[in-house]
Design an enzyme around this catalytic site. Structure first.
Site, short mmCIF file in Angstrom:
data_model
loop_
_atom_site.label_atom_id
_atom_site.label_comp_id
_atom_site.label_asym_id
_atom_site.label_seq_id
_atom_site.Cartn_x
_atom_site.Cartn_y
_atom_site.Cartn_z
N GLY A 33 3.69 -9.09 10.57
CA GLY A 33 5.07 -8.78 10.92
C GLY A 33 6.06 -9.37 9.94
O GLY A 33 5.70 -9.75 8.83
N HIS A 36 8.56 -6.20 5.22
CA HIS A 36 9.46 -5.94 4.10
C HIS A 36 8.93 -4.72 3.34
O HIS A 36 7.93 -4.11 3.74
CB HIS A 36 9.59 -7.18 3.20
CG HIS A 36 8.28 -7.78 2.81
ND1 HIS A 36 7.36 -7.12 2.02
CD2 HIS A 36 7.70 -8.97 3.12
CE1 HIS A 36 6.30 -7.88 1.84
NE2 HIS A 36 6.46 -9.01 2.51
N HIS A 39 5.14 -4.42 2.65
CA HIS A 39 4.36 -3.87 3.76
C HIS A 39 4.60 -2.36 3.89
O HIS A 39 3.66 -1.60 4.10
CB HIS A 39 4.77 -4.53 5.09
CG HIS A 39 4.58 -6.01 5.15
ND1 HIS A 39 5.63 -6.89 5.23
CD2 HIS A 39 3.46 -6.77 5.15
CE1 HIS A 39 5.16 -8.13 5.29
NE2 HIS A 39 3.86 -8.10 5.24
P1 AMP Z 1 1.18 -10.46 5.74
O1 AMP Z 1 1.98 -9.88 6.84
O2 AMP Z 1 1.97 -11.30 4.82
O3 AMP Z 1 -0.09 -11.07 6.21
O4 AMP Z 1 0.75 -9.23 4.83
C1 AMP Z 1 0.15 -8.09 5.37
C2 AMP Z 1 -0.37 -7.24 4.23
O5 AMP Z 1 0.70 -6.88 3.36
C3 AMP Z 1 -1.40 -7.99 3.37
O6 AMP Z 1 -2.42 -7.10 2.96
C4 AMP Z 1 -0.57 -8.44 2.20
O7 AMP Z 1 -1.32 -8.63 1.01
C5 AMP Z 1 0.39 -7.26 2.05
N1 AMP Z 1 1.59 -7.68 1.33
C6 AMP Z 1 2.36 -8.77 1.58
N2 AMP Z 1 3.36 -8.86 0.67
C7 AMP Z 1 3.20 -7.82 -0.17
C8 AMP Z 1 3.90 -7.36 -1.33
N3 AMP Z 1 4.97 -8.01 -1.81
N4 AMP Z 1 3.46 -6.24 -1.96
C9 AMP Z 1 2.38 -5.57 -1.48
N5 AMP Z 1 1.68 -5.95 -0.40
C10 AMP Z 1 2.07 -7.05 0.25
#
Ligand code: AMP
Length: 282
Positions: A33, A36, A39
């Protein structure tokens, strides 16, 4: 089309079954969650490539250490739902901790080797939590394709490995890191930064660019690259390096020379906020 929030494993199974019977393929994007554009780019790809994109929003308690930011991790489910919706998701799976870890829960998924360095060293138990929750989510949703970000490079490599090791059906895709205009990798944790920390945090992408330039100019020694990057980052107020390592892209073991495809990964604190970023060399 609205994106509907569902809370239970049974609801996910029913919705996925209905979608499959309608001839659709399932794309899945697990998240914590505070969504941005990074995601959203994963969700858009999932929606474009499959007929039925599902995002999960679950702040997984088991991947946070006792002194980490679990309690203050941003929670904004309705805002997240809207982002999922405009990116093309049909469903947002937002389970409670009790739904994911009911009383009596006793099984964990752990990985040897790949989780020892980098974030695994700084965050003991983190990847055990990640492997366990991602295994559960993949079993719950059973997607044709799941999508993860290169931003979390070690996590991406670990997920590819355990999906292969455990014969979890479905394809895993790793998509590029989305960045702010000044190069800072988008992260839910960027909102913790003060104004000055936010300005200074662009040094991370500058350091990765410097490493790439050094590599392009023929530098192959990890130590030489690390020294120059450390010098650059040490000049930035409030920045404190947690780790900066060059590791083999497949095994994630540290390398002294960059002869094969190498992952340069770093974690840097700005105040109490720890940010990660990475690039490939070679
Ligand atoms: P998180 O919510 O931070 O656990 O991320 C969920 C998914 O989104 C994971 O696979 C992350 O690697 C991916 N993610 C997070 N930040 C970015 C970004 N800036 N660019 C691309 N994918 C992202």
């Amino acid at each position: 089309m609205t994106a509907t929030i569902i809370r239970t494993v049974a609801e996910v199974r029913k919705a996925v079954g209905d979608a499959r019977r309608a001839g659709l393929r399932i794309g899945f994007v697990p998240t914590m969650g505070a969504l941005h554009e990074g995601h959203a780019s994963l969700i858009r790809e999932a929606a474009a490539e499959t007929g039925f994109a599902i995002a999960s929003v679950f702040v997984n308690p088991t991947q946070f250490g006792p002194n980490e930011d679990f309690a203050k991790y941003p929670r904004q489910l309705e805002a997240d739902r809207l982002i999922c919706e405009s990116a093309g998701a049909k469903l947002v799976f937002a389970p409670s901790p009790e739904e994911m870890y009911p009383k009596g829960f006793a099984t964990h998924v752990d990985i040897a080797g790949l989780g020892d360095h980098l974030c695994g060293r700084s965050r003991p138990g983190h990847f055990r939590g990640v492997c366990t929750v991602v295994t559960k989510l993949l079993n719950i949703v059973a997607p044709d394709i799941s999508y993860f970000g290169q931003k979390d490079a070690q996590q991406a490599r670990i997920i590819q490995q355990f999906v292969e090791d455990l014969n979890i059906p479905g394809e895993v895709k790793i998509l590029p890191t989305h960045r702010e205009a000044d190069g800072l990798a988008m992260s839910s944790r960027n909102r913790y930064l003060s104004e000055s920390q936010r300005r200074n945090a662009k040094v991370l992408s500058h350091a990765l660019r410097l490493a790439d330039e050094l590599y392009q100019n023929g530098e192959r020694t990890s130590k030489a690259i690390r020294n120059q990057l450390e010098e650059m980052i040490s000049k930035i107020p409030e920045a404190r390096i947690d780790y900066m390592e060059m590791v083999d892209a497949k095994t994630l073991q540290p390398v002294e020379r960059i002869d094969n495809r190498t992952l340069l990964a770093l974690a840097v604190y700005f105040g109490t906020t720890r940010l990660i970023d990475n690039t490939f060399l070679g």
